[in-house]
Write an enzyme that holds these catalytic residues in place. Sequence first.
Site, PDB file in Angstrom:
ATOM      1  N   VAL A 161      -6.187  -2.799  -4.167  1.00 18.69           N
ATOM      2  CA  VAL A 161      -6.645  -1.663  -3.344  1.00 18.69           C
ATOM      3  C   VAL A 161      -7.728  -0.868  -4.080  1.00 18.69           C
ATOM      4  O   VAL A 161      -8.757  -0.495  -3.493  1.00 18.69           O
ATOM      5  CB  VAL A 161      -5.465  -0.763  -2.908  1.00 18.69           C
ATOM      6  N   GLU A 198       3.782  -7.669  -1.719  1.00 20.25           N
ATOM      7  CA  GLU A 198       3.967  -6.845  -2.917  1.00 20.25           C
ATOM      8  C   GLU A 198       4.119  -7.774  -4.115  1.00 20.25           C
ATOM      9  O   GLU A 198       4.439  -8.948  -3.957  1.00 20.25           O
ATOM     10  CB  GLU A 198       5.238  -5.999  -2.767  1.00 20.25           C
ATOM     11  N   LYS A 236       8.076   3.094   4.611  1.00 18.19           N
ATOM     12  CA  LYS A 236       7.056   3.518   5.581  1.00 18.19           C
ATOM     13  C   LYS A 236       7.683   4.269   6.758  1.00 18.19           C
ATOM     14  O   LYS A 236       7.140   5.288   7.203  1.00 18.19           O
ATOM     15  CB  LYS A 236       6.258   2.306   6.061  1.00 18.19           C
TER      16      LYS A 236
HETATM   17  N1  HSE Z   1       3.114  -5.599   1.268  1.00 18.29           N
HETATM   18  C1  HSE Z   1       2.703  -4.687   2.244  1.00 18.29           C
HETATM   19  C2  HSE Z   1       2.708  -5.392   3.602  1.00 18.29           C
HETATM   20  C3  HSE Z   1       1.318  -4.201   1.920  1.00 18.29           C
HETATM   21  O1  HSE Z   1       2.848  -6.613   3.614  1.00 18.29           O
HETATM   22  O2  HSE Z   1       2.618  -4.755   4.632  1.00 18.29           O
HETATM   23  C4  HSE Z   1       0.854  -3.046   2.727  1.00 18.29           C
HETATM   24  O3  HSE Z   1       1.667  -1.920   2.555  1.00 18.29           O
END
Ligand code: HSE
Length: 402
Positions: A12, A185, A200
Amino acid sequence: MISIAVLGYGTVGSGVVEVIEKNKEVIDRRAGEEIRVKYILDLRDFPGDPYADRVVHDMNVILQDPEVSIICETMGGNEPAFTYSMQALKAGKSVCTSNKELVANHGAELIRTAKENSCNYLFEASVGGGIPIIRPLNAALTAERIELINGILNGTTNYILTRMAEEGSDFETSLKEAQEKGYAERNPEADVEGYDACRKIAILASLMTGKTARYEEIYTEGITKITREDFLYAHKMNQFIKLLASVREVDGKYYAMVAPFLIGEKNPLHSVNDVFNAIFIRGNTLGDSMYYGRGAGKLPTASAVVSDVIDCAKHGRTHIVCLWDEEKLPLCSIDGASRRFFVRAKKGCEKEAESLFGAIETVDAGLDGEFGFVTPSITEKEFAEKSAALSGFISRIRVEED
Ligand code: HSE
């Protein structure tokens, strides 16, 4: 000129530098001033990289430079990201982040610290990658009483489920592909066990209510138990299997959960495939709205971070109000939530299933030695008791109502 620093030159962080370079003209125009990357903080050196001379290894260099007014925290994880973010905010430097773990853990405290120091803590990239969702919740939807947020919030698992549905490919191969594309991740467990989506939805639940939803209290189930056979049944029923993260208000009480669901064609989330994410929001006067886009990946996520940088540049030392207090949001147990369940069971226990669950709808996917059925709507607690009593029980997936 506005000088910024990027903390963490990984996927990122390097994307942030790339977006700023690629869209320099529009970004500078919209920010009202030229934005330049003055420092990149990383443990590593990057010989040969065009920005190699901006790399520093000591956060104090950034904290002590009065020219730096905005910091992009793209390190991920709690520490040292939390310490660095707090230090930056206390020094009056705004922070823009993609770090959902940190936002879910300390969002309220970081926002309060930003307010106390007349700067901003913005986190558009922390949910839904490049999809604008934090800003809509904080601005465009503020006249609404939000009743439901239901989303596909993890790109990796959505990519895996799409591959399994469309190509019949297995879980491991699809996960490897997602990792190669930079969606997953570092520890894929966070994606496939639903922990990433859980953080989230905790962030969205906090913004929905203005109180802190603790992710540890959200019922979370991943996709590791979903099999090829489940997709054969789903196909037969004209349904799709999606990992849904939701928070809903029912009579003033809040329920949140993350789990795989069977969803039908009428549900607008059914066509959200591959790495795409979508967030469906129901407001009491607006009705339904949906936000769709790339939920993971270098440039989409970086684009959201840079949009926050522009917002910070436009606001200078004016704090942008974000209602998210440290008070805990009481979440109800899902035991009392009612829904239908799809069950796979061994052949021969059809009568037993009927006497336990009542009027079931059976499904034949042509698999040897087993059958499927959908229960009437019952509570989670009732389902747990009845399925434990069913001798031929194999597995279950929840069914989302349209
Ligand atoms: N690993 C996360 C996903 C990255 O696959 O959505 C974005 O937050």
